[in-house]
Scaffold this motif. Structure first.
Motif, PDB file in Angstrom:
ATOM      1  N   VAL A  98       0.822  -1.222   0.000  1.00 16.49           N
ATOM      2  CA  VAL A  98       0.000   0.000   0.000  1.00 16.49           C
ATOM      3  C   VAL A  98       0.852   1.267   0.000  1.00 16.49           C
ATOM      4  O   VAL A  98       0.305   2.370  -0.039  1.00 16.49           O
ATOM      5  N   VAL A  99       2.164   1.121   0.081  1.00 15.98           N
ATOM      6  CA  VAL A  99       3.044   2.294   0.035  1.00 15.98           C
ATOM      7  C   VAL A  99       4.032   2.117  -1.121  1.00 15.98           C
ATOM      8  O   VAL A  99       4.322   0.989  -1.535  1.00 15.98           O
ATOM      9  N   PRO A 100       4.572   3.207  -1.629  1.00 15.70           N
ATOM     10  CA  PRO A 100       5.578   3.100  -2.692  1.00 15.70           C
ATOM     11  C   PRO A 100       6.787   2.302  -2.225  1.00 15.70           C
ATOM     12  O   PRO A 100       7.117   2.287  -1.036  1.00 15.70           O
ATOM     13  N   GLU A 101       7.456   1.654  -3.155  1.00 14.38           N
ATOM     14  CA  GLU A 101       8.564   0.770  -2.812  1.00 14.38           C
ATOM     15  C   GLU A 101       9.649   1.469  -2.000  1.00 14.38           C
ATOM     16  O   GLU A 101      10.243   0.872  -1.093  1.00 14.38           O
ATOM     17  N   ARG A 102       9.896   2.738  -2.285  1.00 11.50           N
ATOM     18  CA  ARG A 102      10.945   3.461  -1.581  1.00 11.50           C
ATOM     19  C   ARG A 102      10.621   3.687  -0.100  1.00 11.50           C
ATOM     20  O   ARG A 102      11.512   3.910   0.714  1.00 11.50           O
ATOM     21  N   HIS A 103       9.329   3.630   0.238  1.00 11.09           N
ATOM     22  CA  HIS A 103       8.910   3.863   1.625  1.00 11.09           C
ATOM     23  C   HIS A 103       8.610   2.568   2.385  1.00 11.09           C
ATOM     24  O   HIS A 103       8.303   2.628   3.579  1.00 11.09           O
ATOM     25  N   VAL A 104       8.692   1.432   1.717  1.00 13.14           N
ATOM     26  CA  VAL A 104       8.318   0.163   2.353  1.00 13.14           C
ATOM     27  C   VAL A 104       9.123  -0.127   3.618  1.00 13.14           C
ATOM     28  O   VAL A 104       8.536  -0.490   4.651  1.00 13.14           O
ATOM     29  N   TRP A 109       8.691  -1.200   9.172  1.00 16.53           N
ATOM     30  CA  TRP A 109       9.385  -1.222  10.466  1.00 16.53           C
ATOM     31  C   TRP A 109       8.491  -0.656  11.572  1.00 16.53           C
ATOM     32  O   TRP A 109       8.332  -1.265  12.631  1.00 16.53           O
ATOM     33  N   ILE A 110       7.888   0.492  11.307  1.00 18.76           N
ATOM     34  CA  ILE A 110       7.055   1.151  12.318  1.00 18.76           C
ATOM     35  C   ILE A 110       5.796   0.339  12.607  1.00 18.76           C
ATOM     36  O   ILE A 110       5.448   0.079  13.763  1.00 18.76           O
ATOM     37  N   GLY A 350      13.756 -10.542   8.853  1.00 11.66           N
ATOM     38  CA  GLY A 350      14.997  -9.981   9.356  1.00 11.66           C
ATOM     39  C   GLY A 350      14.856  -8.776  10.258  1.00 11.66           C
ATOM     40  O   GLY A 350      15.782  -7.965  10.356  1.00 11.66           O
ATOM     41  N   ALA A 351      13.743  -8.642  10.965  1.00 12.38           N
ATOM     42  CA  ALA A 351      13.515  -7.461  11.803  1.00 12.38           C
ATOM     43  C   ALA A 351      14.039  -7.613  13.223  1.00 12.38           C
ATOM     44  O   ALA A 351      14.106  -6.625  13.956  1.00 12.38           O
ATOM     45  N   VAL A 491      20.063  -2.692   6.863  1.00  7.80           N
ATOM     46  CA  VAL A 491      19.900  -4.130   6.606  1.00  7.80           C
ATOM     47  C   VAL A 491      18.453  -4.558   6.413  1.00  7.80           C
ATOM     48  O   VAL A 491      18.184  -5.579   5.777  1.00  7.80           O
ATOM     49  N   TYR A 492      17.520  -3.801   6.977  1.00  8.62           N
ATOM     50  CA  TYR A 492      16.111  -4.182   6.883  1.00  8.62           C
ATOM     51  C   TYR A 492      15.478  -3.539   5.653  1.00  8.62           C
ATOM     52  O   TYR A 492      15.525  -2.318   5.480  1.00  8.62           O
ATOM     53  N   THR A 493      14.870  -4.357   4.808  1.00  9.24           N
ATOM     54  CA  THR A 493      14.284  -3.862   3.559  1.00  9.24           C
ATOM     55  C   THR A 493      12.771  -4.058   3.489  1.00  9.24           C
ATOM     56  O   THR A 493      12.173  -3.844   2.445  1.00  9.24           O
TER      57      THR A 493
END
Length: 529
Positions: A98-104, A109-110, A350-351, A491-493
């Motif tokens: 639901v968000v653009p890839e750059r903001h994923v 994380w949040i 990986g979180a 490291v987290y994507t």
């Protein structure tokens, strides 16, 4: 030739994950699980003191009714989103789409940490409340010493019993999915039948019941804020704490057949059923309340336990109280299951530190046993705070509903905010034209009630009655964001999905079989259902 056993596994592969858990939950066990995770017969008595002491009987009755209606708006909005992506990550995973890839990464994380910490606090609070209930029972059966019971449990005793309960729940959650299916099947029937039976018993046995006018119209200003309206708003804590964790059912998606449909249906059915039963229980307790001040200030610390004693005596009251404790235990097990599956999904991406260890699936049980005991450890650590400070432990528990609900509305907001940039394709459960207005109501309500629930419940404000939930929330936010900027962002994507072709053993014909089998791409995976 590469084959995939059923549509559930095929859908999960298209989403980007390999099937590791066993799908043993049926339609009925999924429904029972959804009802049990709300657990109104256990949660309403555990939180009944808040609306009654702050605003009186009418506050308890109407806060529950209105709060349940708002819960339905949130639950339906959550159901629509998770229907499209039924994974163990629940709403956390939906964030990826639901968000653009750059903001994923930052969004995931949040939302992920907010959801995990909210669920962990919820499980901790359930264990703590069960401990309080058991010790309240011991108090009821002790002799009177003046105007108090001879046995008064200490904070240390309450915490130690809660730790033992957490370990017991962890053992149950470590069982095979098939065993869990068999156990969970009984949760909802016992919950519903016991609730009805207790209401009938109280209405028949309680002498001098209050009249309907008093129950439905009597509002007090027990908070000391000088406003009956504000005291009424504080009464929403009970329904907000009980009617949450809607996405708990979706965390079991990878162990449920036809999860894209059964999960959302179970969530909405559970909210309707639990809202109705909770309202019935609340009205019954108010009719049978007796003297308001005496019941609020009962030596047991549990007004509902006193209502049971007044109606059926020590023996009959204990029998009813036993079912309340039993249902609260069922709720604790269900909530821990949801939390462990969220931990499994989060570590799979990986979180967590040592994520590979926590995401391992046990070869014998085919369940994420390591994630189970990670949750048990975290919950025990939270409960240990109760030995040193009752105010802090209550604040940690109070963060449960806002943390979970805010994690839901964050995803709902993201879906609408980025609608022009990110196309979201609905799953089999969709709200259609009602989606936007229901989303707007859900978001508005959560933002409003979360603000109210951060206020101190009483005046004058002291160190004992201050609502430290806002401090806990601030600490959680600083902790998660600091960790992110100090290293996690490198490291987290976000959710680590894989291409379908990467998960299928390759041979000369496998790719053609996959294409002809209708697997397509991850974007059109919903056509499977």
């Amino acid at each position: 030739m590469a084959t995939i056993q059923d549509d559930d596994e095929r859908l999960l592969m298209r989403i980007g994950y390999k099937q590791e858990l066993r799908r043993e939950f049926s339609k009925w066990s999924t429904m029972s699980y959804a009802i049990s995770i709300l657990g109104v017969l256990g949660s309403v008595p555990a939180t009944f003191n808040v609306p009654i002491s702050s605003g009186g009987p009418a506050t308890a009755v109407w806060c529950w009714f209105f709060g349940s209606c708002m819960a339905m708006c949130i639950a339906s909005s959550v159901s629509e989103l998770v229907s499209a992506y039924p994974t163990a990550g629940g709403m956390y995973f939906v964030t990826k789409h639901v968000v653009p890839e750059r903001h994923v990464p930052i969004w995931s994380w949040i939302v992920g940490w907010c959801n995990f910490l909210g669920q962990t606090a919820g499980v901790s609070s359930l264990a703590y409340s069960i401990s309080q209930m058991l010790l309240a029972t011991a108090s009821m059966h002790s002799q009177f010493d003046g105007d108090k019971y001879a046995f008064a449990p200490t904070a240390t005793q309450t915490v130690l019993l809660a730790l033992a309960l957490l370990c017991a729940m962890g053992c149950i959650c470590s069982l095979t999915t098939k065993s869990l299916h068999t156990i969970v099947m009984w949760f909802a029937p016992i919950n519903v039948l016991a609730s009805i039976g207790i209401c009938i018993t109280l209405l028949v046995l309680t002498p001098n019941k209050h009249d309907a006018k008093w129950v439905f119209t009597h509002v007090t200003d027990g908070s000391g804020w000088g406003s009956k309206i504000f005291s009424f708003l504080l009464g929403f804590l009970s329904v907000a704490w009980t009617m949450t964790d809607y996405d708990g059912t979706t965390h079991m998606s990878e162990e449920t057949h036809d999860a894209a449909i059964r999960g959302p249906v179970a969530i909405n059915t559970a909210v309707i059923a639990s809202g109705s039963i909770g309202w019935m229980l609340t009205i019954t307790f108010c009719f049978c309340l007796g003297d308001l001040e005496k019941t609020i200030n009962t030596p047991t610390g549990m007004p509902v336990a006193q209502i049971f004693l007044n109606a059926a005596g020590k023996r009959g009251g204990t029998v009813m109280w036993f079912f309340v404790i039993l249902i609260q235990l069922f709720t604790g097990i269900s909530a821990m299951l949801a939390c462990t599956r969220m931990a499994y999904a989060f570590s799979r991406d990986g979180a967590f530190p040592c994520s590979d260890f926590w995401s391992k699936v046990n070869r014998k049980t085919h369940t994420p046993v390591n994630a189970v005991w990670l949750v048990v450890f975290c919950c025990c650590a939270l409960n240990m705070v109760g030995i040193g400070s009752t105010e802090t432990i209550v604040a940690i528990f109070n963060i449960t509903a806002p943390a979970l609900d805010l994690s839901y509305v964050a995803v709902i907001i993201a879906r609408r905010w980025y609608a022009d940039e990110v196309k979201f394709i609905d799953g089999p459960f969709t709200l259609g034209k009602w989606g936007l207005p229901l989303n707007a109501i859900a978001v508005t309500w959560v933002l409003f009630i979360s603000t109210v629930l951060f206020f101190p419940p009483q005046r004058p404000i002291t160190a004992q009655n201050f609502n430290y939930a806002i401090c806990v929330a601030a600490f959680m936010a600083v902790f998660a964001l600091s960790w992110w900027w100090l290293g996690a962002r490198k490291v987290y994507t976000g959710p680590r999905t894989k291409d379908v072709m990467d998960m299928i053993p390759q041979d000369d014909s496998s790719e053609d079989d996959l294409r002809s089998g209708g697997y397509g791409t991850m974007d059109d995976h919903r056509s499977v259902v």
